[in-house]
Design an enzyme around this catalytic site. Structure first.
Site, PDB file in Angstrom:
ATOM      1  CE  LYS A 185      36.304  35.645  37.400  1.00 41.26           C
ATOM      2  NZ  LYS A 185      37.009  35.853  38.672  1.00 41.26           N
ATOM      3  NE  ARG A 235      33.147  43.184  45.745  1.00 39.07           N
ATOM      4  CZ  ARG A 235      34.392  43.077  46.188  1.00 39.07           C
ATOM      5  NH1 ARG A 235      34.989  44.122  46.746  1.00 39.07           N
ATOM      6  NH2 ARG A 235      35.051  41.948  46.089  1.00 39.07           N
TER       7      ARG A 235
END
Length: 506
Positions: free
Chosen positions: A289, A363
């Site tokens: 990130k 996920r």
């Protein structure tokens, strides 16, 4: 294990059927209505203050309008209560729950400035349109708990703690039972939110997967819950290689935490299952990130925090329902042994996943947890996750994103959110979106590209939920606040608790 004092807050109880301030009350909060009309509590206060309340209304024609607020110091002959906080509610026949919550929050700000010990609070007597005494008391109690929450765990503890006010909500003999029940619900939800906020606000070097596991064990001991913590070896034996792939580059081992509450008369009754994403810090892994605001990625475990907070509220209320909370938790770090874009892993379900972006890791831990919960034969499963920035683009910071292929379950959750003022918005799950997850090399990819990013994330999870009724809440936009008010919000503990309460009644 890091030890700290939990986030603090005010205490709230019912006034034991007494509609007037009791002995030792420092401040009383009463409503002023449309055109300066005094509520019943304000009329009694006017007598106690030798007319100071009505005089204040004559001097200020704005008093009574929604949002108006004034503090009146009691210089009357019966000066038992030092000060009255007058809160405008306008036309009570059109009063909404949202307006009552806003007025309660404003009143708390005024009370905080007065630094009282004991507060008599009568706004709950003005019922929101369509509401009742229980609902009003619950809403006011929860708002009070929320307002006075403070997080000081990581500050130097060398000052005397602030004395927090003790609130008594007004009740008559005829409403005492309903108000008492409402207060208990509001305090339980507020306490659950405090736990969720505490866990969310702790930094990633303290709130690790092991810390979440120890928190769950402490909760189990306090509330007599069943707890099981699956370590790496156990998860490996179950084939949870998708979950394990996320945490393998961290020195903090991943965990799967299982908490069980058995409150139904029939202990074998199908439970409601809540699954919470517990990424205790998310660097993005190899798909790193940007550095700006990366500190806020300590909040990537707010799904886990919210389901633990909901379990806390349910256990406090002793609801007649069976509830299971499952928390897959890991830390997503870059290292030489980290998952790489293009890697393929096998999930517990046997389905293979091509990892195209290691920053789509939530996920990957959730899919194995969603397969694991099949063993409980659940009545319904709701997973909660700070899953996608795309959900913030779609819905901002007002509504959580709700996905479910079952209309009835979706409606239940939407209605629970409206009642709890913790709202969600239903998003699509059309079959065509699944096309974006196709992979040339595995059963599916873990991302579907920029279009409809929140939708394709939910579609990915849906592939693991065929065995039961399922809903997904994407709370990326609602789990915490940024900027000056930076901190965990405690959402969606109110929505989830309301949902579980509804199931317990049904």
């Amino acid at each position: 294990m890091f030890s700290f004092k939990a986030g603090s807050g005010a205490t709230v109880k019912v006034s034991s059927g007494n509609p007037v301030p009791g002995k030792g009350t420092d401040v009383a909060v009463v409503a002023v209505l449309k055109d300066g009309t005094l509520s019943a509590a304000a009329k009694r206060a006017d007598v106690d203050t030798d007319g100071l309340i009505s005089a204040a209304c004559k001097l200020d024609p704005q008093l009574g309008k929604a949002g108006s607020l004034r503090t009146v110091l009691n210089t009357g002959s019966n000066a038992g209560v030092a000060a009255y906080v007058l809160v405008g509610l306008d036309d009570v026949e059109k009063l909404t729950a949202k307006a009552l919550r806003k007025a309660t929050d404003a009143a708390c700000s005024a009370v905080k400035g007065l630094k009282p010990g004991k507060v008599f609070f009568a706004l709950n007597q003005e019922l929101p349109n369509g509401g009742d005494d229980e609902e009003a008391a619950s809403l006011c109690a929860r708002t009070i708990i929320e307002h006075f929450y403070t997080f000081t765990a990581c500050r130097k503890q060398d000052e005397e703690p602030a004395v927090l006010p003790a609130f008594e909500l007004a009740a008559t003999k005829s409403t005492e039972k309903a108000v008492d029940k409402g207060v208990r619900i509001g305090v339980a939800v507020g306490t659950g939110m405090q736990l969720a906020k505490d866990l969310g606000n702790l930094p990633g070097n303290i709130c690790t997967p092991n810390y979440l596991a120890e928190t769950a064990k402490a909760m189990a001991k306090q509330h007599k819950l069943d707890v099981d913590v699956l370590d790496h070896k156990k998860m490996e034996s179950l084939g949870m290689f998708s979950l394990l792939s996320v945490g393998k580059a961290s020195s903090e081992p991943p965990k799967l935490i299982v908490l069980k509450y058995t409150g139904a008369k029939n202990p074998k009754e199908a439970p409601v299952v809540l699954v919470g994403k517990g990424i205790t810090f998310d660097t993005g892994g190899i798909s790193l990130k940007p550095g700006a605001n990366m500190d806020e990625m300590k909040y990537d475990m707010c799904g886990a925090a919210s389901v633990l907070g909901t379990m806390k509220a349910v256990a406090e209320l002793k609801l007649p329902i069976n509830l299971v909370v499952v928390v897959p938790t890991a830390e997503n770090m870059p290292a030489g042994n980290a998952s790489k874009p293009g890697d393929i892993v096998v999930s517990m379900s046997g389905q293979t996943i091509e990892i195209l972006n290691t920053d789509a890791e939530g996920r990957l831990i959730l899919c194995d947890a969603l397969t694991y919960v099949e063993r409980f034969n659940p009545a319904a499963v709701v997973d909660v996750a700070t899953l996608t920035g795309a959900c913030i683009v779609a819905l901002g910071h007002i509504n959580s994103g709700l996905y479910s292929p079952q209309d009835d379950l979706a409606d239940e959750l939407l209605d629970a959110g409206k009642r709890a003022l913790d709202t969600a918005w239903r998003m699509p799950l059309d079959e065509e979106y699944h096309e974006q997850l196709k992979s040339n090399f595995a059963d599916m990819a873990n991302i579907g590209g920029p279009p409809a990013g929140s939708v394709t994330a939910a579609c990915f999870l849906q592939k693991y939920t065929k065995a039961y009724d399922w809903a997904h809440l994407d709370i990326a936009g609602t789990a915490w606040h940024s900027g000056k008010a930076k901190g965990a919000s405690g959402r969606p503990v109110p929505l989830l608790t309301e949902f579980v309460m509804g199931r317990a009644k049904g």
